[in-house]
Structure formats: C-alpha cells, structure tokens
Design an enzyme around this catalytic site. Sequence first.
Site, short mmCIF file in Angstrom:
data_model
loop_
_atom_site.label_atom_id
_atom_site.label_comp_id
_atom_site.label_asym_id
_atom_site.label_seq_id
_atom_site.Cartn_x
_atom_site.Cartn_y
_atom_site.Cartn_z
N ASP A 296 44.84 89.53 23.35
CA ASP A 296 44.50 88.47 24.32
C ASP A 296 44.99 87.05 23.99
OD1 ASP A 296 43.20 90.75 25.11
OD2 ASP A 296 41.36 89.75 25.69
N GLU B 250 31.55 93.89 18.31
CA GLU B 250 32.94 93.89 18.78
C GLU B 250 33.88 93.29 17.72
OE1 GLU B 250 33.49 91.37 22.18
OE2 GLU B 250 35.32 92.38 22.80
C1 6A9 Z 1 35.97 91.25 31.16
C2 6A9 Z 1 33.66 90.61 31.57
C3 6A9 Z 1 30.22 91.46 30.79
C4 6A9 Z 1 39.08 92.67 24.92
O1 6A9 Z 1 37.58 96.46 24.28
C5 6A9 Z 1 38.16 96.24 25.51
C6 6A9 Z 1 39.09 95.05 25.48
C7 6A9 Z 1 40.19 95.26 24.44
O2 6A9 Z 1 41.07 96.24 24.90
C8 6A9 Z 1 40.97 94.03 24.17
O3 6A9 Z 1 41.87 94.27 23.13
N1 6A9 Z 1 38.29 93.86 25.19
C9 6A9 Z 1 40.06 92.88 23.81
O4 6A9 Z 1 40.80 91.73 23.56
C10 6A9 Z 1 37.27 93.58 26.23
C11 6A9 Z 1 37.89 93.25 27.56
C12 6A9 Z 1 36.93 92.99 28.63
C13 6A9 Z 1 37.63 92.56 29.90
C14 6A9 Z 1 36.75 92.50 31.09
C15 6A9 Z 1 34.83 91.41 32.05
C16 6A9 Z 1 32.40 91.35 31.75
O5 6A9 Z 1 31.51 91.00 30.68
#
Ligand code: 6A9
Length: 762
Positions: free
Chosen positions: A501, A732
Amino acid sequence: AAGWKRWSEASRLVTPHPAPPAVPPGSTGPLASPTYFWGTYRPHVYFGMKTRSPRAVVTGLMWLQHGGNLRHTSEPNDGVSRYGWLMHDGENFGVQEIRDEGLLLRTEFVKQPGGDHGGDWSWRVTAKMEGKGPAPLLSLFFYVATDGQGTLRPVLENGTRLAAVAGTAEELGDFTLTFLPPTGEGGEGPKYASYNFLAAGVPGLHRLTDLVRHSLRESSVFSPPGRPRRRFFGVSSTGGLPGEPPRGQLLLHQVTLEPPAVLEVTLESGSAAGARQGRLAGPVLSAALAQHAAAFERRFEDTFGLGTRGVSLPQRRFAQAALSEMLGGIGFFHGRSLLRSEHREEPLPGMESVLFTAVPSRSCFPRGFLWDEGFHLLLLARWDAALARDILAHWLDLLNADGWIPREQILGEEARSRVPPEFVLQHSETANPPTLLLALERLLPDAPLPYLRRLFPRLRSWFEWLNRTQAGPEPFTFRWRGRDPDPERFLNPKTLSSGLDDYPRASHPSAQERHLDLRCWMALGARVLAALAERLGEPHAPYRDMAAALSDNALLERLHWAPELGTFADFGNHSSAVALRWHRPAPVPGRPPAAPQLRREVREAPRPQFVAALGYVSLFPLLLQLLRADSPRLPALLGSMSSEQQLWTPFGLRSLARDSPLYLRRNTEHDPPYWRGSVWVNINFLALRALHGYARAEGPHRERAAKLYRELRQNLVANVFRQYEATGFLWEHYRDSDGTGQGCHPFAGWSALVVLAMAEDY
Ligand code: 6A9
C-alpha cells in the site's frame, strides 16, 4: 470501431476463462466432499454454519446480555474483549471461546457423517459468568435462514417454544434442526428459561441483525417460580423489515435464562436416518467432543512437532489457536465483484462466482484477498494439503478471459455490506503479488497430476497477464499499474496492487518506473511455472529461460542496485524532498472561506533516479532467494536487516528503515503510516525462510545468516505470543517501537504463519 473495441474489451472482463474449471463440477458437493459440505464458512459471524452451496441455508447464533448489545457479526472494536477458535480441524470439529462483558461463551461443534447430504452436526453452547455477583439475564438466539431457495417449517411447543425446524433445500435435501431444552453446567436439567420465537421474511442475509433488532420489544417476562418477575427484550413472533421484499425465510429460537447453562442444537440430515444410532447430544456429544479434541492434539503434534521441540504448553496452546483461527476463518462466498474497467464509465458486475477461501480477519476483512491467500495456504498446506489444493483451485476459477483475478473478492451482499463503497470497485489493471505460486511450490511435490493439469492452463494465463500488463519500461523490468495518479493529495501516492500500500515508491508515478518487488515476484513465478510444466511434461524452456534471466545477479544489479544508496531499490521519477503542508485555498468572493487542506509540497524537482526508501522492498532479492549465496551484495542486505538504525527491532524486521525519509510519516491527514515502520508477519516469515536457506547454503555469509535467523525467529515468535497473551488476539501488524499489536484484530491471516516459524517449517 472504437465503440466496438471498448465493448468487446469490457465484455472480456466479465467472461470466464475458457480453460476447463480447476474445481471440477460437482466436486465440492455433498456426495463428492461430504466432510467439507457443512462448515463454519461464515467467518463474519461469531458462530454460524452453512453448506458449500450458492444461496446456502445458514445457521447462526446471536446473544444479548440484557442491558448490553445484541451480538451477531464480529465487527472491529465492538467491545467483545476476546474471541477465537482454540481448536478447529477445518473439517469436523471446533471449540471457540468468546468473552463479552463478564460473559464467557464456549461454542463447540462436531459433525458426524451419514447419508448423501453432508451428514449431521451438533452444537453445544456453554454460557457462564466470570466473577461474582448476580447473573444478568441472557438471551441466546439460534436461527436458521434461507437465501432464495429452500423452505423451513417451524415445529412449535406450547405456542412459543420453537422446538425444531423441518427444512428442505437444494443439495442439502431434508433436514431437521432441533433445539434441546437448556440444562445446568454439569448437564443437569432442565433449567428454567423463557422462550420466544420469530418467523420472518429475510430481504437478504446481510439484513439479519437488523431484522432481529427490529423485532425486539421489552414486553416479555422472565418469571422463575418463587422469584421476582423481570421484563426483557423478546422477539415478537412475526416480523420483517418494512419496505424490503423478502428473499428468504428466517426461523429464530430465543432462549432467555440466567447463566450458567448449556444449550445444544442438532442438525439431522434426512438421508442419514438409517446410519444414525441415537442423537448426537448430551453425554454422547460430550464423548464425541472429547474424542475430537484428543485427535486434534495428536494431529497438531504430528504435524508441527512443537512438543518434541520442548515448546511450552502456553505457547503450544497459542499455536493451536493461531492455526484454528485460520481454519475457522475459512468461508464460502457466492456472488459477483463490482469491476471498474478503463474502457467504461460505469461499474460492471463481474461474473457469478463462488469462492472457498480463508480470510485475513474475521472482523475487519471477512473476505478473500489474493496475495494474502498465498500466505494462508503455506500454513493450510501443512495441516491439510487437500483443503489447500481445493482453495487454490477455487481462486484460479476466478480468472477471466484476459487472465486477470481481482485482488479483493467482495462477493455477495453480506460481503459487500462490510466494505465502504469507495473500496468496492476492483480495477481491471490492478495486479497483486502472485503468492499463490509460492503456495503451489509447496504443494507441488505431493499434488496429484490430474489436479496440476487442471491448474496449469489457468496459471499460465494468469502469469502471462502479469507479464503483459505489468511490463516495465525496458526488458526484464516490471511496473505495478494502478498507482494513485494524483501526486498532490498524498505524501507518496499509494501502490495498493503491490500489497504494500503506502510503502514509499517514486514520488511522481510515471511509465518510467521499475519496481523491484514485482520483478522478484515474477522471477519466483517463472521458476514455479517451469517446475510445474516440467512435472507435467509440458514445454518448460520458456519459463526456465525467464526464471534464469530474472535471477541473473548481474542483470539484477544493473537494473536495481543503487550504488549511491548502497542497496537494491526501485527506480523512477523521484524527489526525496517532499512534505505535507497546510494549504488555504484562495478565497472566492461571496463564498465562505474554504477549509484548509493538507497538500503535498515538493521542494526539489523530481528526476529519474533510484528511490531512497530502505525497507521490505529493498530486501526482495534476498527474501525470494534470488541472490546467490556468494553474492557480494548479501552483506549489505544482512547489514541493513541487523542494524537497529535501519530494520532490526526486538519484535521483528520493521517495514521501513528508521533513517528512511518517510519512516512513520502519515500519507494524508486521515491516513496514518501502515507499511512505513510496522512489523508485518508475512514479510518476516519470508525473511526467516530465506535466512534459513542462506544459513544452509555453502557460502561466505553462512554463519551471519544463521545468527540473524535465530535471533529474528526468537524475536518475532516471542512478540506475537506476548501480544496474544496480553490481548487475546493475533494482530494485523506490530508497532516497531514496543511490539504492540496494531491495526485489525483478530487477524489470523498471515500473522498465523508464526506457527510455521515455531515449527521451523519453511
Ligand atoms: C478497506 C475498510 C473496516 C491491507 O489483508 C488484506 C489487505 C492486504 O492484502 C494488504 O496487503 N489489507 C494490506 O496492505 C487490508 C485491506 C483492506 C481494504 C479494505 C475497507 C473497512 O474497514
């Protein structure tokens, strides 16, 4: 002609790939896979089950401590202080513990084979209060609901107690759900309780909580013999949501009592009647639970050998819980993504798909994420290779005619209801690291050939899509597409496709960029495809050649070694002199003054150069073991990893060096640092795996790699465990200054890879 081209490109987007499906039709149904038919495939609810069918019948639990909140779906920061599967075998059995404001709930299930429709199962929910004082009134709501197919018929006792539900549905056939009367903690009973029931039309499963909340009235009375009467919120027997046409049915059984209590529910499949010897309840259920728990312990030890290694009991329990949360987080989804194409204005509904997948987080992200899944599968493959293969095949069936798989899978209304609208659209140019190939590499040696044969054409197309659409400015370079193009709004425009990100990249996105991490992922991909093709007796030379070219250390250095930085790096149009500044928009006569905004200020013009951002990206040639063991660059990377000024912390490797310009910087006013300092378990796992490899390979840096490996493993595992003991959750990511868990919890996704690190199984 332009219109036709746009139309045909947009329609390819929603056209399935022509290769035969990786999941053979019928192979996931109750006849072919009876033990995986029913499961806790609803990771977004605290406790619930469904079958692996599109529009499946679902069952679930809600609870309410009168005076508190109605609980159903797990939400970020909803105040439930702890929950998670302590044991879960991914197939037949699980034990979960939930702590909510003094209430301790234990939710257990066991399945029993029989018949042609996935067999029977039983639930046991044990409720008790922690601490002293009078027990508050507690309601437990057990429900069953349909989603567009199937019928449910209530069986009432005394007009208000829903004793059972007789149902029938596609794939599931006839079944009976029975709600047994509550007993005391030791099984003695029956226990005094009040009963309410609700039969209502359901506009969609994502509306279940509201539907029940809407039906609650404080007009029910709890009046145990010889004790004062108490009013409580009870569901009124019929209801619905005004103005929302029903698409399914809900039958709900509300039991109100004073804990402690034990409640059991059985589901009996009509076709299993012949095979069944008595009901799976009471002492029989206790025995089955105990048997499965013992089998789980044995299998856990056989698989990971933590006992033999002398790992302490609390750490073993923690490792079991980490694995179990991942298995208990596996979901089955059905629906369409919403897609955004470069060729069309309006969003496009994607093809109708099903997805069997683990999820990163039951509360925050209860849905599939492409590159997360590759990491999940590394762990799942060790526990249950067949399960991991099935999940991988499901992902590959999401491939469209172009060879693209959307990064985030938001399938169906329940999934969509959890995502803010601005995040729903999947962009057709956006890639994500091909970690599924990392998983395949691990599965390859034992995978049956027919399975691999089904996967191959799809993997080939997927890899070709990456190769074609993410090509870089010169041969053997690659560039993530879909970076945020508006450089004014962010300190550094994000690169969501990379998975990292907000990790700093070239300050001014351009077609000149070359991204080091993507190049390394492509090298890994080519290597795995070559191995796969060879195993299948298919032509593999092109992949071998590509893998060789992308692993050529001299070429890698020419394209990505930055002598002025002393490390590997991205290249692009970049300025290091950027900062966010408050900016007051120029006043417009006759209008109220606009609010000040944070805007990016560029103090030194960008120019083509290597990007100074030492961190995870710089390590990729080591992380994916492309660097030769005798590489003269290895000492520099090992040095950055072990320097406290740079990446070393007592809790694992931080994502961005402490002396890097954007270390812990916010990207906008509302966007705190994410991959700019925190410790992330997935990349630390890759680091351990690589160091373990370098420690074994003949080379001048062997000892140094071995030492770093030992210390990093110790730090990472100890911190994730410590945070789990302190908070009850995996997180996380972890703060680099003190190791505190950050971001979402529970996050059993790739954080659960600590189990493999504990077992030293890479
Ligand atoms: C946002 C908001 C309640 C971000 O683990 C999933 C991903 C990874 O693939 C990525 O590498 N996460 C990491 O940088 C989370 C992404 C969430 C996006 C959606 C919605 C809702 O919050």
